[in-house]
Design a protein around this motif. Structure first.
Motif, mmCIF file in Angstrom:
data_model
loop_
_atom_site.group_PDB
_atom_site.id
_atom_site.type_symbol
_atom_site.label_atom_id
_atom_site.label_comp_id
_atom_site.label_asym_id
_atom_site.label_seq_id
_atom_site.Cartn_x
_atom_site.Cartn_y
_atom_site.Cartn_z
ATOM 1 N N GLY A 82 89.734 24.776 8.435
ATOM 2 C CA GLY A 82 90.147 25.191 7.107
ATOM 3 C C GLY A 82 89.438 24.400 6.024
ATOM 4 O O GLY A 82 88.729 23.415 6.288
ATOM 5 N N PRO A 83 89.633 24.770 4.753
ATOM 6 C CA PRO A 83 88.930 24.084 3.646
ATOM 7 C C PRO A 83 89.395 22.648 3.456
ATOM 8 O O PRO A 83 88.613 21.802 3.056
ATOM 9 C CB PRO A 83 89.267 24.961 2.431
ATOM 10 N N THR A 84 90.683 22.336 3.717
ATOM 11 C CA THR A 84 91.137 20.951 3.560
ATOM 12 C C THR A 84 90.467 20.041 4.583
ATOM 13 O O THR A 84 90.107 18.897 4.262
ATOM 14 C CB THR A 84 92.661 20.894 3.718
ATOM 15 N N THR A 85 90.284 20.532 5.796
ATOM 16 C CA THR A 85 89.566 19.748 6.804
ATOM 17 C C THR A 85 88.110 19.563 6.411
ATOM 18 O O THR A 85 87.536 18.481 6.574
ATOM 19 C CB THR A 85 89.670 20.435 8.172
ATOM 20 N N ALA A 86 87.487 20.605 5.879
ATOM 21 C CA ALA A 86 86.102 20.500 5.431
ATOM 22 C C ALA A 86 85.975 19.511 4.272
ATOM 23 O O ALA A 86 85.004 18.744 4.187
ATOM 24 C CB ALA A 86 85.583 21.876 5.009
ATOM 25 N N GLN A 87 86.968 19.499 3.370
ATOM 26 C CA GLN A 87 86.936 18.546 2.271
ATOM 27 C C GLN A 87 87.049 17.106 2.783
ATOM 28 O O GLN A 87 86.368 16.197 2.290
ATOM 29 C CB GLN A 87 88.076 18.849 1.299
ATOM 30 N N ALA A 88 87.895 16.888 3.791
ATOM 31 C CA ALA A 88 88.013 15.549 4.383
ATOM 32 C C ALA A 88 86.700 15.121 5.039
ATOM 33 O O ALA A 88 86.293 13.956 4.951
ATOM 34 C CB ALA A 88 89.147 15.527 5.399
ATOM 35 N N LEU A 89 85.999 16.060 5.693
ATOM 36 C CA LEU A 89 84.706 15.746 6.298
ATOM 37 C C LEU A 89 83.677 15.349 5.240
ATOM 38 O O LEU A 89 82.890 14.415 5.430
ATOM 39 C CB LEU A 89 84.203 16.961 7.077
ATOM 40 N N GLU A 90 83.700 16.056 4.124
ATOM 41 C CA GLU A 90 82.746 15.743 3.073
ATOM 42 C C GLU A 90 83.030 14.376 2.451
ATOM 43 O O GLU A 90 82.115 13.624 2.108
ATOM 44 C CB GLU A 90 82.786 16.835 2.005
ATOM 45 N N GLN A 91 84.319 14.025 2.313
ATOM 46 C CA GLN A 91 84.675 12.736 1.723
ATOM 47 C C GLN A 91 84.344 11.570 2.643
ATOM 48 O O GLN A 91 83.858 10.530 2.193
ATOM 49 C CB GLN A 91 86.166 12.722 1.379
ATOM 50 N N GLN A 92 84.597 11.722 3.943
ATOM 51 C CA GLN A 92 84.453 10.595 4.862
ATOM 52 C C GLN A 92 83.030 10.480 5.415
ATOM 53 O O GLN A 92 82.503 9.374 5.544
ATOM 54 C CB GLN A 92 85.446 10.727 6.032
ATOM 55 N N PHE A 93 82.427 11.618 5.794
ATOM 56 C CA PHE A 93 81.132 11.582 6.474
ATOM 57 C C PHE A 93 79.990 12.197 5.668
ATOM 58 O O PHE A 93 78.862 12.279 6.177
ATOM 59 C CB PHE A 93 81.234 12.328 7.819
#
Length: 612
Positions: A82-93
């Protein structure tokens, strides 16, 4: 407005609660689940470096992996549910993940075009413990090699479902927000039927059809369940708002009804005048009444204690059963990971065998051609009875062959043999002292390099793998119980035997006061058969991994795999057995083998030929 309870884990329901409060609702937050991040083995993390695709199923999966490593390979293709998981990936990695456009779940992810043709690719699934197996099963059916990386675990928070329901009932809760099947199971764990009936009559706001089907199985009617259009907070608030507006529009308008006035002809109650009466009460009757009340109170209290004990025991049994199911699922996942790793090792071994065969055939053909050329030159020299001029192209070819064997194949013995052949060729021609000095310098340098014979190392590891099943586990052996029969020590009537009588009296006194009891119950083994089999399979896996690392010149992975194998032998097997100690000694000897030289090797002859 309705009183709504948000049941998301700690730190994830506050934003939703603020939006609902802003919309005019009365909101309570009761986290029913907690997120525990798990430590991941270094060998499992290394699978990301060789993977083609990484799939993240939730924000918690991203956070759990970020606690283990803070970077991802640059060529790794990332996918998010989902988009929230993708946002977390962009923030962390700093990774731009691909996300389904409409359906943000496993089914929507598997419909992406990039995941249709994955045959032969390596996929790492970053997920939590348990959960669905649809993604892994579908990708395996499509021909991919799937490894699961478990980074977190959802557990019910400490507390009782019964206490939550009692509190919500007292507060007048009308609706609940549930975002996972695990949260629903934690809430419905109560054994009180009256509280469960009250719970089933509440309104439930969820984020997936799968959770709706799960609630229906738990006994909730379909009209009490509303599914949000998406998993984000705004979609949940919109779903609740639309439902509340619909309920308000459907309420009928109630007109107050006037109560009938009391009739004027209704007779008035006339107070009766009673004459005081005195009764004589027996003291014995009063005492009997008090005794009966006390007995009833004690009986009720004992019944309440028994009921509480039964409830507590039942909750403990339920928790124990859930723990056993979780452990069983973890073992199954471990077996699946081991099977996938073994399949990858076999695939890599087959590829290495084909490459090795092709290289050997190519070298044989080149050597045969070179030998045939030398024979022809020797025949021509004998026929002409004069020495032919030095072929500079042949010199350059032999130097280039030695350099290729050194850098591309790490074949130091082959490079030395090629340089010796070149030196023998130059010996017949004067004027090449500088090149021959460079060749002898290179031969001395190659002779000083000590590297392990890779083929011998692989064969030794294969032999150790055949000895794993013969190793004995470190078990506890109890000595046989010796039966000490009671010996009667009779006292003598002879006065001269006073010393023996005194000693016998003392021994009898000690035997009467001190008693040694032997334990005769059977002792259960620390490891059952399945756990022993898993340990030996894990030892096989590390030995195969070391062989793969030696074949492909990966010294770090080679050392780590052998150290892991040595740790398993030291921890679980009986080091007093000669076979086990020899096995551990061979592992330590193999750890000392050098696969590649510490310093890079440069041939001086290459520089001399290039300058000439």
């Amino acid at each position: 407005m309705a009183h709504i309870v948000v049941t998301r884990p700690q730190g994830k329901g506050e934003a939703l609660a603020e939006l609902l409060i802003a919309a005019g609702h009365r909101v309570s937050t009761t986290p029913v689940l907690q997120i525990d991040y798990l430590s991941v083995d270094a060998n499992q993390l290394a699978t990301l470096d060789e993977a083609d695709i990484a799939i993240f199923v939730s924000q918690d999966a991203v956070q759990g992996l970020y606690q283990q490593r803070d970077t991802l390979p640059a060529n790794l293709a990332c996918f998010a549910v989902g988009p929230t998981t993708a946002q977390a990936l962009e923030q962390q990695f700093l990774c731009n993940a691909k996300v389904p456009k409409k359906q943000h779940d496993s089914e929507g992810l598997l419909r992406l075009p990039e995941l249709q043709k994955v045959e032969g690719k390596t996929v790492v699934l970053i997920k939590g413990r348990g959960g669905r197996t649809l993604i892994a099963k579908t990708l395996k059916d499509r021909g991919a090699f799937v490894n699961s990386l478990v980074t977190y675990e959802r557990k019910a928070v400490k507390g009782s479902s019964k206490a939550w329901l009692q509190q919500w009932q007292q507060q007048g809760v009308e609706a609940l927000v549930i975002t996972s099947n695990s949260g629903a199971d934690a809430i419905f764990a109560c054994q009180d039927e009256s509280l469960l009936q009250w719970l089933k009559s509440r309104q439930f706001y969820i984020v997936s059809e799968r959770t709706k089907a799960h609630l229906v199985k738990l006994g909730v009617k379909g009209e009490h369940i509303k599914v949000a259009a998406d998993v984000d907070n705004e979609a949940i608030v919109a779903c609740i708002g639309a439902e509340q507006e619909g309920n308000m529009s459907e309420q009928p308008k109630n007109t107050p009804k006037s109560e009938p006035a009391p009739s004027a002809t209704q007779p008035k109650a006339v107070p009766s005048q009673s004459k005081p009466m005195t009764q004589k009460i027996s003291k014995t009757a009063v005492l009997a009444l008090l005794v009966a009340l006390a007995a009833a109170g004690v009986t009720g209290y004992q019944y309440w204690l028994q009921q509480q004990a039964q409830d507590q025991e039942q909750n403990q049994l339920q928790q124990h059963l859930e723990q056993l199911q979780s452990d069983n699922q973890a073992l199954n996942q471990r077996l699946e990971a081991l099977a996938n790793a073994l399949q990858q090792q076999q695939h890599s071994a087959q590829q290495w065998q084909r490459q090795f065969s092709d290289r050997v055939n190519g070298e044989l053909s080149a050597n045969q051609r070179a030998v045939a050329g030398q024979i022809e030159q020797a025949i021509d020299g004998l026929n002409n009875q004069e020495q032919p001029p030095l072929d500079t192209n042949e010199v350059k070819r032999l130097v280039a062959m030695a350099d290729f064997q050194l850098w591309s194949e790490a074949n130091y013995a082959g490079a030395a043999a090629t340089l010796k052949r070149l030196d023998a060729l130059l010996a017949s021609y004067p004027g090449n002292a500088q090149l021959r000095r460079a060749i002898h310098t290179d031969l001395q340098q190659l002779a000083s390099i000590e590297v392990a014979d890779v083929e011998a190392v692989v064969l030794r590891l294969h032999g150790l793998g055949g000895q794993v099943d013969k190793l004995q586990f470190n078990m506890v052996e109890l000595a046989p119980i010796e039966s000490n029969g009671e010996q009667s020590q009779a006292l003598s009537d002879n006065v001269s035997d006073w010393r023996r009588n005194l000693a016998a009296t003392w021994d009898k006194l000690v035997d009467d006061f001190i008693k040694v009891r032997k334990r005769e119950a059977a002792i259960e083994p620390l490891l059952d058969n399945q756990q022993q089999r898993l340990i030996k399979q894990r030892l096989h896996f590390y030995l195969d991994q070391a062989g793969f690392a030696a074949s492909h010149k990966h010294p770090k992975l080679y050392t780590q795999a052998l150290q892991s194998a040595a740790d398993i032998v030291t921890r679980y097997f009986n080091l007093q057995q000669p076979q086990t100690s020899q096995f551990l000694g061979q592992l330590k000897q193999l750890q000392l083998k050098t696969l590649v030289p510490q310093q890079p090797v440069t041939l001086s002859s290459v520089q001399v030929v290039g300058e000439s």
